[in-house]
Motif scaffolding. Structure first.
Motif, PDB file in Angstrom:
ATOM      1  N   GLU A 117       0.852  -1.182   0.000  1.00 49.98           N
ATOM      2  CA  GLU A 117       0.000   0.000   0.000  1.00 49.98           C
ATOM      3  C   GLU A 117       0.891   1.236   0.000  1.00 49.98           C
ATOM      4  O   GLU A 117       1.875   1.302   0.738  1.00 49.98           O
ATOM      5  CB  GLU A 117      -0.920   0.012   1.222  1.00 49.98           C
ATOM      6  CG  GLU A 117      -1.923   1.149   1.197  1.00 49.98           C
ATOM      7  CD  GLU A 117      -3.069   0.960   2.179  1.00 49.98           C
ATOM      8  OE1 GLU A 117      -3.656   1.981   2.601  1.00 49.98           O
ATOM      9  OE2 GLU A 117      -3.382  -0.197   2.505  1.00 49.98           O
ATOM     10  N   PHE A 118       0.560   2.200  -0.840  1.00 48.46           N
ATOM     11  CA  PHE A 118       1.373   3.411  -0.903  1.00 48.46           C
ATOM     12  C   PHE A 118       1.129   4.271   0.332  1.00 48.46           C
ATOM     13  O   PHE A 118      -0.011   4.366   0.822  1.00 48.46           O
ATOM     14  CB  PHE A 118       1.020   4.216  -2.160  1.00 48.46           C
ATOM     15  CG  PHE A 118       1.662   3.680  -3.403  1.00 48.46           C
ATOM     16  CD1 PHE A 118       2.854   4.216  -3.876  1.00 48.46           C
ATOM     17  CD2 PHE A 118       1.086   2.626  -4.106  1.00 48.46           C
ATOM     18  CE1 PHE A 118       3.457   3.719  -5.014  1.00 48.46           C
ATOM     19  CE2 PHE A 118       1.681   2.120  -5.251  1.00 48.46           C
ATOM     20  CZ  PHE A 118       2.878   2.670  -5.701  1.00 48.46           C
ATOM     21  N   PRO A 119       2.178   4.902   0.854  1.00 50.61           N
ATOM     22  CA  PRO A 119       1.991   5.802   1.997  1.00 50.61           C
ATOM     23  C   PRO A 119       0.988   6.894   1.658  1.00 50.61           C
ATOM     24  O   PRO A 119       1.049   7.486   0.570  1.00 50.61           O
ATOM     25  CB  PRO A 119       3.401   6.388   2.218  1.00 50.61           C
ATOM     26  CG  PRO A 119       4.332   5.415   1.575  1.00 50.61           C
ATOM     27  CD  PRO A 119       3.588   4.823   0.418  1.00 50.61           C
ATOM     28  N   ALA A 120       0.067   7.157   2.574  1.00 40.86           N
ATOM     29  CA  ALA A 120      -0.977   8.157   2.316  1.00 40.86           C
ATOM     30  C   ALA A 120      -0.390   9.537   2.066  1.00 40.86           C
ATOM     31  O   ALA A 120      -1.006  10.371   1.392  1.00 40.86           O
ATOM     32  CB  ALA A 120      -1.942   8.199   3.492  1.00 40.86           C
ATOM     33  N   THR A 121       0.816   9.786   2.591  1.00 40.68           N
ATOM     34  CA  THR A 121       1.449  11.090   2.409  1.00 40.68           C
ATOM     35  C   THR A 121       2.101  11.248   1.039  1.00 40.68           C
ATOM     36  O   THR A 121       2.584  12.338   0.710  1.00 40.68           O
ATOM     37  CB  THR A 121       2.522  11.302   3.484  1.00 40.68           C
ATOM     38  OG1 THR A 121       3.451  10.201   3.452  1.00 40.68           O
ATOM     39  CG2 THR A 121       1.890  11.374   4.874  1.00 40.68           C
ATOM     40  N   SER A 122       2.116  10.193   0.231  1.00 41.28           N
ATOM     41  CA  SER A 122       2.811  10.249  -1.060  1.00 41.28           C
ATOM     42  C   SER A 122       1.913  10.720  -2.199  1.00 41.28           C
ATOM     43  O   SER A 122       2.400  10.928  -3.315  1.00 41.28           O
ATOM     44  CB  SER A 122       3.419   8.882  -1.401  1.00 41.28           C
ATOM     45  OG  SER A 122       2.414   7.906  -1.621  1.00 41.28           O
ATOM     46  N   TYR A 123       0.636  10.908  -1.958  1.00 41.00           N
ATOM     47  CA  TYR A 123      -0.277  11.356  -3.017  1.00 41.00           C
ATOM     48  C   TYR A 123      -1.434  12.126  -2.393  1.00 41.00           C
ATOM     49  O   TYR A 123      -1.751  11.933  -1.208  1.00 41.00           O
ATOM     50  CB  TYR A 123      -0.805  10.175  -3.833  1.00 41.00           C
ATOM     51  CG  TYR A 123      -1.523   9.106  -3.030  1.00 41.00           C
ATOM     52  CD1 TYR A 123      -2.921   9.107  -2.907  1.00 41.00           C
ATOM     53  CD2 TYR A 123      -0.817   8.104  -2.374  1.00 41.00           C
ATOM     54  CE1 TYR A 123      -3.576   8.144  -2.173  1.00 41.00           C
ATOM     55  CE2 TYR A 123      -1.462   7.132  -1.635  1.00 41.00           C
ATOM     56  CZ  TYR A 123      -2.846   7.158  -1.540  1.00 41.00           C
ATOM     57  OH  TYR A 123      -3.490   6.196  -0.790  1.00 41.00           O
ATOM     58  N   PRO A 124      -2.091  13.001  -3.141  1.00 40.56           N
ATOM     59  CA  PRO A 124      -3.218  13.764  -2.607  1.00 40.56           C
ATOM     60  C   PRO A 124      -4.371  12.832  -2.228  1.00 40.56           C
ATOM     61  O   PRO A 124      -4.480  11.714  -2.760  1.00 40.56           O
ATOM     62  CB  PRO A 124      -3.621  14.680  -3.770  1.00 40.56           C
ATOM     63  CG  PRO A 124      -2.441  14.700  -4.676  1.00 40.56           C
ATOM     64  CD  PRO A 124      -1.771  13.367  -4.531  1.00 40.56           C
TER      65      PRO A 124
END
Length: 259
Positions: free
Chosen positions: A207-214
């Motif tokens: 899962e991509f870090p939530a801080t890496s995309y809007p």
């Protein structure tokens, strides 16, 4: 120059298809982001049982749907997978602004084939290009597919974009990107968590870090040119408690508290 030309032909063809449909085909025509298909199909079936209203849906990437509305396609309700495309048609005065609502949220994940058991952690030190190997990374085309745009943002933020860009398989929608992985045509793909949950042929590898995309936000609004009396009640249903389980079961986050 070939991509804009093909895109224009697609819009013209789809618009012709919609304008040619019989006037009595449905009580309501919804344009919705492809990633909503499973949940929205279930919600529409439930609404039909409750009200007898017949609803047609066109699922595609948000960009082409917005372009079709701009070209005069007879949509009654538009549900986009990001704010940008809704903002664009709003700037052209094509929606009823008082009806606009941020309906749902989603998350970005890396998917692999179900039999690919590699343990992957996504971060600035991830050698994603090596994990892709000689294959391709399936994403929605960032020019028209919100999931692809979010994927590009995440990869850029993590410093991974430059190395993986030459290895991209740019799909026409997030579901098309998902299918490339499910069919084994791409070893990895970036899609929404809800898409991964809808296809038994893939698994979530990371899962991509939530801080890496809007934040992924799905706005909905009535199309200004709509004359369907069923549009507003259906939008209210989607905002309400009756529709909530169909979306949360697929992994969406509800942004509107059920009335």
């Amino acid at each position: 120059m070939r991509r804009p030309f093909r895109f224009g032909l697609l819009v013209v063809a789809l618009l012709a298809a919609f304008t040619a449909r019989p006037a009595a085909a449905a009580d309501l025509l919804v344009f919705a982001a492809a990633s909503l298909k499973n949940a929205l199909d279930d919600a529409i079936a439930d609404y039909g049982k409750r009200t007898g209203v017949k609803i047609d849906v066109s699922y595609a990437a948000s960009g082409p749907l917005a372009r079709q509305i701009e070209a005069g396609a007879p949509a009654d309700l538009f549900i986009s997978a990001d704010l940008q495309w809704m903002d664009e048609i709003a700037q052209h005065d094509l929606i009823r602004p008082e009806s606009r609502v941020d309906l749902l949220g989603n998350r970005l994940v890396l998917v692999a084939a179900k039999d690919d058991k590699r343990a992957i952690t996504i971060g600035p030190d991830t050698d994603l290009a090596a994990l892709i190997g000689s294959g391709r990374l399936a994403i929605g085309d960032p020019q028209s597919v919100p999931a692809g745009k979010y994927a590009e943002s995440a990869l850029e933020k993590l410093g991974l974009w430059a190395k993986v860009e030459p290895k991209l398989a740019r799909a026409e929608s997030v579901r098309a990107a998902l299918a490339l992985v499910s069919r084994g045509e791409a070893p990895l793909g970036i899609v929404y968590a809800t898409d991964a949950a809808a296809d038994p042929g893939v698994r979530v590898a990371a899962e991509f870090p939530a801080t890496s995309y809007p934040p992924v936000i799905y706005p909905a609004a009535l199309v200004k040119a709509s004359h369907s009396p069923q549009a507003q009640p259906f939008l209210e249903y989607l905002e309400g408690a009756a529709a909530a389980p169909f979306f949360t079961r697929q992994g969406f986050t509800r942004l509107v508290p059920p009335a």
